[in-house]
Design a protein around this motif. Structure first.
Motif: not given
Length: 549
Positions: A174-177, A179, A186, A258-259, A262-263, A265, A312
Motif C-alpha cells: 500500500a502507498h499514498p500515491e 491510494t 491500495s 490502510l494508514a 501506507e507508512k 509503503g 483497506d
C-alpha cells in the motif's frame, strides 16, 4: 527377508520416480476441445489417467507496467490458448533442492496470474468443485507445486482448480500515491487476484463439468488466511458455498489498517531509492524482491516487512471480529482444521523439550509463578509424555483455540463449523534426509495434511524417495477427499465412512485424523486457561524459517 523387501520397495519407488521425471510432457489433444470461456477458447491436455488438465490458463491480464500494484483486469484473447503446462509462479525467492517442498524448478515472473484445472467430467455434469489457495506467509507459494495438483481429486469426482496470486510487495504494498490513484484504497492486490479467479470459476466452471453452486474454497496457512479474507470480502459473496481453512481458521485477529500499511509503503520506497511511484513501477522485479524481508526457505533477508492483507476499506472494509459480530461475512459452512505438530508460536521452550526436567523448566520460563497450574493441566510424568503434552499445549494456545473460536463466534448466526485435527505422521523412509525436517522426529507438521486432502502423496517421491506410504495412508486420504466432496455437494463433510458433526455447545468435539479416525472432545479447560495466561513475550524466540506452504 525384511532387508530384501525394503530394497525391493526402494527399487520400486526409484523406478516410479524415474518414470515421473521422464514422463511425456507433450500436449495430448482432448477431442472435445476447445472450450469456450469468458476469456477465450482454451485447449487442454489429456493425462494418461483419462483426466483432462487445463494448465496455466490466464484469468487476468499481466500485472505489469501500469498494472503493477493495481487491481487485476480480466484476461481476453483471440484464437485458441494451449493450456498444456503450468504458468510461472509470481515473483518470489527460489527453493533449495534439498527441502521437503521441492518438486522441481518453476519459472517465476510478474506475468503469473494463471489457473490450473483438472476434470474428468463433461460440460453440464454439475460435479462438485474444489478450489485451492496456497499458503506461504504471503511471500512465497505457487499453484504449480505437485502436492497441490488435482488429478486425484478429478478421478474421485471433483472439478479441481488452483491458481496463482501475487505475493510479497508486489501483492500487498500500500502507498499514498496508490491510494490516491485508486480512489481511496491500495494494497490487497493478491486478495483481489483471488476474487477475480473465483469469479472466473463462477463464470466458466460449468463448461468443464462443474457446478458453480457447489464450489468449496480451501486454503492452508496463508491460504487459510486468504480463505478467511474471501469469507469477509463483500466482492466474493456468492462465489462459493463452503470454506475450508487448514492451519488455521482466524476470524478474530486484527490486521493493519490502510494508514499503517501506507507508512510501510513509504519506507519501502525509501529503501528502494525511488523518487516516485512511476520509478517504482519501472524498476526490475528482482530489485523489489531484494527490498522485502524474507525468513523462509532458509533465508534471513533484512528488508522492509510486507504484512499481507490489510483492512483497506475496499477489499476488507472492517476488522474480522467486527465483521463477524455484525454478520457482515459469507455465512457458509466451514471446516476449521489444524495439525498436531502445527506452528507453535511462543511455545518452542516446551515443544523443544525432551525430558521432564526440560519441560518443567520450559513451563517456568513461559509462565513463571503460574507454571505449577500449567503443569497440572498439561502434566508430563515421564520423558515419553513430554512430546505429546507440549504439542497439546502449543495447539490449545494457538490453532486449536482459533478453530474453536471460529465455531463459537459464528454458531449464533446459524453457521456450521466442522473442526478437525490431523495427527498422522508421514511414513518416512528410515534415514532419509531433508534440509528443513528431522525425519526421525518430525510429527504431523505444518502442511502435512495437504497430500491426504488431495491424494497427492506420490508427489513426495517424485524427485527422490522419501516416504513409504501404507494402505492406511491411502485409506485416510480417500476418506478425507470424500469429506471435501461431501462438503461441496451437501454443505457438510459428514460421510458414512467418516461421521462428522458440526460443532455446537452440546457437541464440543473435533474429528481426529491419526492412526485411526475418531471423534474427541476439545480441551476447553486448557484453552481457557492458556487464553488467560499468555507466555512471557521475552520467552518467545524468532519465528521458524521453514516454509509455510
Amino acid at each position: 527377508m525384511k532387508g530384501n523387501a525394503f530394497a525391493a520397495s526402494m527399487i520400486a519407488i526409484a523406478l516410479g520416480t524415474g518414470a515421473l521425471q521422464a514422463a511425456d510432457r507433450s500436449m495430448q489433444p482432448i477431442p472435445s476441445d476447445p472450450v469456450e470461456t469468458s476469456s477465450g477458447r482454451v485447449a487442454g491436455t489429456a493425462l494418461a489417467s483419462g483426466v483432462k488438465a487445463y494448465l496455466g490458463v490466464p484469468f487476468a491480464a499481466p500485472p505489469t507496467g501500469d498494472l503493477r500494484w493495481a487491481p487485476p483486469k480480466p484476461s481476453h484473447w483471440t484464437g485458441i490458448f494451449n493450456a498444456d503446462r503450468k504458468g510461472p509462479a509470481c515473483i518470489q525467492v527460489l527453493r533449495p533442492h534439498d527441502i521437503n517442498h521441492y518438486f522441481g524448478e518453476e519459472a517465476t515472473g510478474e506475468d503469473c496470474l494463471s489457473l490450473n484445472l483438472w476434470t474428468n467430467a463433461k460440460a453440464g455434469e454439475k460435479r462438485p468443485v474444489v478450489v485451492f489457495l496456497y499458503g506461504g506467509g504471503f511471500t512465497i507459494g505457487s499453484s504449480g507445486m505437485a502436492n497441490y495438483d488435482g488429478e486425484a481429486m478429478a478421478k474421485a469426482g471433483a472439478v479441481f482448480v488452483n491458481f496463482n496470486y501475487r505475493v510479497g510487495a508486489l501483492g500487498f504494498l500500500a502507498h499514498p500515491e496508490l491510494t490516491k490513484e485508486q480512489g481511496g484504497a491500495s494494497g490487497n492486490y493478491g486478495l483481489m487476484d483471488q476474487t477475480l479467479a473465483l469469479q472466473w470459476v463462477r463464470d466458466n466452471i460449468a463448461k468443464f463439468g462443474g457446478d458453480p453452486d457447489k464450489v468449496v474454497i480451501m486454503g492452508q496457512s496463508a491460504g487459510a488466511g486468504s480463505v478467511a479474507a474471501q469469507v469477509l470480502a463483500p466482492a466474493a459473496r456468492g462465489l462459493f458455498r463452503a470454506a475450508v481453512m487448514s492451519s488455521g481458521c482466524n476470524l478474530r485477529g486484527a490486521k493493519p489498517t490502510l494508514a499503517d500499511a501506507e507508512k510501510i509503503g513509504l519506507a519501502f520506497q525509501e529503501k528502494m531509492g525511488a523518487k516516485s511511484l512511476s520509478e517504482m513501477r519501472a524498476m526490475a522485479a528482482d530489485r523489489i524482491l531484494a527490498t522485502q524481508s524474507e525468513s523462509q526457505l532458509g533465508l534471513s533477508v533484512s528488508g522492509v516487512r510486507i504484512n499481507g492483507p490489510i483492512v483497506d476499506g475496499r477489499v476488507l472494509p472492517q476488522q474480522a471480529a467486527d465483521a463477524v459480530a455484525g454478520g457482515n461475512y459469507a455465512r457458509v459452512p466451514m471446516i476449521a482444521s489444524f495439525n498436531e505438530d502445527d506452528m507453535a508460536f511462543g511455545f518452542e521452550a516446551l515443544t523443544g523439550a525432551r525430558t521432564v526436567a526440560d519441560y518443567q523448566a520450559g513451563a517456568q520460563k513461559l509462565f513463571g509463578a503460574d507454571a505449577a497450574a500449567f503443569l497440572k493441566l498439561y502434566p508430563a510424568k515421564t520423558d515419553a509424555d513430554v512430546r505429546s503434552a507440549a504439542r497439546r499445549a502449543a495447539q490449545d494456545a494457538n490453532l486449536a483455540a482459533s478453530a474453536r473460536a471460529c465455531a463459537v463466534d459464528t454458531a449464533a448466526q446459524g453457521v456450521n463449523v466442522f473442526i478437525d485435527e490431523y495427527a498422522r505422521r508421514h511414513p518416512y523412509i528410515p534415514g532419509v534426509k531433508l534440509a528443513d525436517q528431522d525425519t526421525a522426529t518430525v510429527g504431523a507438521y505444518h502442511t502435512a495434511d495437504i497430500p491426504y486432502w488431495f491424494g497427492t502423496q506420490d508427489a513426495y517421491n517424485s524427485i527422490r524417495p522419501t516416504r513409504q506410504w501404507t494402505e492406511w495412508d491411502r485409506t485416510l486420504s480417500k476418506q478425507m477427499m470424500e469429506a471435501l466432496l461431501a462438503l461441496a455437494n451437501t454443505g457438510s463433510p459428514d460421510t458414512p465412512a467418516m461421521p462428522w458433526k458440526a460443532w455446537s455447545a452440546k457437541n464440543d468435539t473435533l474429528v481426529w485424523f491419526g492412526d485411526k479416525v475418531e471423534t474427541v472432545k476439545l480441551n476447553v479447560a486448557g484453552q481457557t486457561w492458556l487464553a488467560a495466561h499468555k507466555p512471557a513475550a521475552s520467552a518467545q524466540p524468532p519465528r521458524l524459517s521453514r516454509p509455510r506452504d
